[in-house]
Design a protein around this motif. Structure first.
Motif, PDB file in Angstrom:
ATOM      1  N   THR A   1      -3.680   7.183  -6.857  1.00 37.11           N
ATOM      2  CA  THR A   1      -2.359   6.552  -6.872  1.00 37.11           C
ATOM      3  C   THR A   1      -1.883   6.198  -8.277  1.00 37.11           C
ATOM      4  O   THR A   1      -0.739   5.802  -8.445  1.00 37.11           O
ATOM      5  CB  THR A   1      -2.318   5.285  -5.997  1.00 37.11           C
ATOM      6  OG1 THR A   1      -3.216   4.311  -6.524  1.00 37.11           O
ATOM      7  CG2 THR A   1      -2.647   5.602  -4.551  1.00 37.11           C
TER       8      THR A   1
ATOM      9  N   ALA B   1       1.010   8.128  -8.486  1.00 41.19           N
ATOM     10  CA  ALA B   1       1.841   8.100  -7.282  1.00 41.19           C
ATOM     11  C   ALA B   1       3.110   7.278  -7.483  1.00 41.19           C
ATOM     12  O   ALA B   1       3.237   6.501  -8.436  1.00 41.19           O
ATOM     13  CB  ALA B   1       1.044   7.523  -6.112  1.00 41.19           C
ATOM     14  N   ILE B   2       4.007   7.466  -6.574  1.00 37.96           N
ATOM     15  CA  ILE B   2       5.260   6.714  -6.535  1.00 37.96           C
ATOM     16  C   ILE B   2       5.411   6.193  -5.113  1.00 37.96           C
ATOM     17  O   ILE B   2       5.206   6.933  -4.149  1.00 37.96           O
ATOM     18  CB  ILE B   2       6.452   7.624  -6.877  1.00 37.96           C
ATOM     19  CG1 ILE B   2       6.280   8.190  -8.288  1.00 37.96           C
ATOM     20  CG2 ILE B   2       7.769   6.880  -6.737  1.00 37.96           C
ATOM     21  CD1 ILE B   2       7.112   9.414  -8.542  1.00 37.96           C
ATOM     22  N   ARG B   3       5.737   4.936  -4.978  1.00 41.96           N
ATOM     23  CA  ARG B   3       5.961   4.342  -3.654  1.00 41.96           C
ATOM     24  C   ARG B   3       7.441   3.985  -3.559  1.00 41.96           C
ATOM     25  O   ARG B   3       7.997   3.352  -4.442  1.00 41.96           O
ATOM     26  CB  ARG B   3       5.101   3.097  -3.481  1.00 41.96           C
ATOM     27  CG  ARG B   3       5.257   2.454  -2.118  1.00 41.96           C
ATOM     28  CD  ARG B   3       4.284   1.311  -1.925  1.00 41.96           C
ATOM     29  NE  ARG B   3       2.946   1.868  -1.705  1.00 41.96           N
ATOM     30  CZ  ARG B   3       1.831   1.153  -1.799  1.00 41.96           C
ATOM     31  NH1 ARG B   3       1.876  -0.119  -2.107  1.00 41.96           N
ATOM     32  NH2 ARG B   3       0.661   1.717  -1.567  1.00 41.96           N
ATOM     33  N   ILE B   4       8.061   4.392  -2.471  1.00 36.80           N
ATOM     34  CA  ILE B   4       9.467   4.086  -2.230  1.00 36.80           C
ATOM     35  C   ILE B   4       9.521   3.179  -1.007  1.00 36.80           C
ATOM     36  O   ILE B   4       9.001   3.528   0.055  1.00 36.80           O
ATOM     37  CB  ILE B   4      10.281   5.374  -1.999  1.00 36.80           C
ATOM     38  CG1 ILE B   4      10.175   6.265  -3.246  1.00 36.80           C
ATOM     39  CG2 ILE B   4      11.733   5.053  -1.656  1.00 36.80           C
ATOM     40  CD1 ILE B   4      10.655   7.673  -3.058  1.00 36.80           C
ATOM     41  N   SER B   5      10.112   2.021  -1.167  1.00 34.15           N
ATOM     42  CA  SER B   5      10.187   1.069  -0.055  1.00 34.15           C
ATOM     43  C   SER B   5      11.642   0.704   0.212  1.00 34.15           C
ATOM     44  O   SER B   5      12.519   0.915  -0.620  1.00 34.15           O
ATOM     45  CB  SER B   5       9.362  -0.189  -0.360  1.00 34.15           C
ATOM     46  OG  SER B   5       9.869  -0.836  -1.510  1.00 34.15           O
TER      47      SER B   5
ATOM     48  N   VAL C   1      11.835   1.841  -5.975  1.00 27.80           N
ATOM     49  CA  VAL C   1      10.817   2.774  -6.458  1.00 27.80           C
ATOM     50  C   VAL C   1       9.808   2.010  -7.304  1.00 27.80           C
ATOM     51  O   VAL C   1      10.185   1.282  -8.230  1.00 27.80           O
ATOM     52  CB  VAL C   1      11.462   3.904  -7.290  1.00 27.80           C
ATOM     53  CG1 VAL C   1      10.399   4.822  -7.867  1.00 27.80           C
ATOM     54  CG2 VAL C   1      12.462   4.677  -6.445  1.00 27.80           C
TER      55      VAL C   1
ATOM     56  N   ASP D   1       6.032   2.635  -9.366  1.00 34.61           N
ATOM     57  CA  ASP D   1       4.990   3.549  -9.816  1.00 34.61           C
ATOM     58  C   ASP D   1       3.619   2.970  -9.522  1.00 34.61           C
ATOM     59  O   ASP D   1       3.420   1.763  -9.568  1.00 34.61           O
ATOM     60  CB  ASP D   1       5.110   3.788 -11.331  1.00 34.61           C
ATOM     61  CG  ASP D   1       6.337   4.607 -11.689  1.00 34.61           C
ATOM     62  OD1 ASP D   1       6.675   5.526 -10.931  1.00 34.61           O
ATOM     63  OD2 ASP D   1       6.956   4.332 -12.740  1.00 34.61           O
ATOM     64  N   GLY D   2       2.651   3.884  -9.233  1.00 33.48           N
ATOM     65  CA  GLY D   2       1.265   3.474  -9.036  1.00 33.48           C
ATOM     66  C   GLY D   2       0.659   3.111 -10.367  1.00 33.48           C
ATOM     67  O   GLY D   2       1.321   3.178 -11.391  1.00 33.48           O
TER      68      GLY D   2
ATOM     69  N   PHE E   1      -1.796   1.686  -7.119  1.00 27.90           N
ATOM     70  CA  PHE E   1      -1.715   0.652  -6.108  1.00 27.90           C
ATOM     71  C   PHE E   1      -3.112   0.074  -5.925  1.00 27.90           C
ATOM     72  O   PHE E   1      -4.102   0.772  -6.064  1.00 27.90           O
ATOM     73  CB  PHE E   1      -1.150   1.226  -4.810  1.00 27.90           C
ATOM     74  CG  PHE E   1       0.166   1.935  -5.037  1.00 27.90           C
ATOM     75  CD1 PHE E   1       1.242   1.270  -5.600  1.00 27.90           C
ATOM     76  CD2 PHE E   1       0.302   3.268  -4.748  1.00 27.90           C
ATOM     77  CE1 PHE E   1       2.447   1.906  -5.845  1.00 27.90           C
ATOM     78  CE2 PHE E   1       1.501   3.925  -4.979  1.00 27.90           C
ATOM     79  CZ  PHE E   1       2.579   3.249  -5.528  1.00 27.90           C
TER      80      PHE E   1
ATOM     81  N   GLU F   1      -6.492   0.547   1.846  1.00 24.94           N
ATOM     82  CA  GLU F   1      -5.236   0.909   2.488  1.00 24.94           C
ATOM     83  C   GLU F   1      -4.734   2.279   2.038  1.00 24.94           C
ATOM     84  O   GLU F   1      -3.748   2.770   2.562  1.00 24.94           O
ATOM     85  CB  GLU F   1      -4.151  -0.137   2.161  1.00 24.94           C
ATOM     86  CG  GLU F   1      -4.506  -1.549   2.554  1.00 24.94           C
ATOM     87  CD  GLU F   1      -4.534  -1.730   4.063  1.00 24.94           C
ATOM     88  OE1 GLU F   1      -3.754  -1.061   4.756  1.00 24.94           O
ATOM     89  OE2 GLU F   1      -5.357  -2.525   4.543  1.00 24.94           O
ATOM     90  N   LEU F   2      -5.393   2.896   1.075  1.00 29.94           N
ATOM     91  CA  LEU F   2      -4.911   4.126   0.473  1.00 29.94           C
ATOM     92  C   LEU F   2      -5.567   5.354   1.075  1.00 29.94           C
ATOM     93  O   LEU F   2      -6.624   5.275   1.683  1.00 29.94           O
ATOM     94  CB  LEU F   2      -5.158   4.077  -1.038  1.00 29.94           C
ATOM     95  CG  LEU F   2      -4.506   2.885  -1.755  1.00 29.94           C
ATOM     96  CD1 LEU F   2      -4.904   2.881  -3.214  1.00 29.94           C
ATOM     97  CD2 LEU F   2      -2.989   2.919  -1.605  1.00 29.94           C
TER      98      LEU F   2
END
Length: 144
Positions: free
Chosen positions: A49, A52-56, A66, A68-69, A71, A76-77
């Motif tokens: 991660t 990685a990029i997380r979008i919530s 947006v 950036d990791g 995380f 949980e990954l």
């Protein structure tokens, strides 16, 4: 029935530690068994991660956020996945039980989840027809 075997991440997988040659070969052999049995749809490992990029979606109807990791919650990954198509839940469990320890150090954990099929999500004939056509296009594209 399609099932996804989700390989949970560990501190090593999140640190980018690659599988040993022995583990890589064991996983390749397992994937070949799935392919020979005609149940393998896809099998992939994921980068950590840190890239990685997380979008919530923090607010209903609001603008996506947006992040950036990396995380932090490794438990949980996801480190990888295998998607199979089988006749029953029991068959999916049997295949999942045959997977080698995905991290090779007794830390592996696999979560087995059934994938929704379109008729479970909608009874709208037009929406179902569009879904079937889209899947047919994707399937044709993936073949030589």
């Amino acid at each position: 029935m399609r099932f996804m075997m989700i390989v949970k991440a560990t501190q090593d997988s999140e640190a980018g530690v690659l599988p040993s040659p022995e583990l890589f070969n064991a996983m390749a052999k397992y994937n070949e068994e799935l392919a020979r049995a005609g149940v393998l749809v896809a099998a992939e490992g994921l980068h950590p991660t840190s890239g990685a990029i997380r979008i919530s979606y923090p607010e209903p109807g609001g603008k996506p956020k947006v992040v950036d990791g990396p995380f932090t919650e490794a438990k949980e990954l996801i480190a990888g996945f295998t998607l199979i198509e089988v006749k029953s839940r029991e068959e999916a469990i049997e295949w999942a039980m045959r997977m080698p320890d995905p991290h090779g150090f007794g830390e592996g954990q696999i979560e087995l989840r059934q994938v929704f099929e379109a008729p479970e999500l909608t009874q709208d004939p037009e929406a179902l027809a569009k879904e079937i056509e889209m899947r047919a296009r994707v399937t044709r594209k993936g073949r030589p």
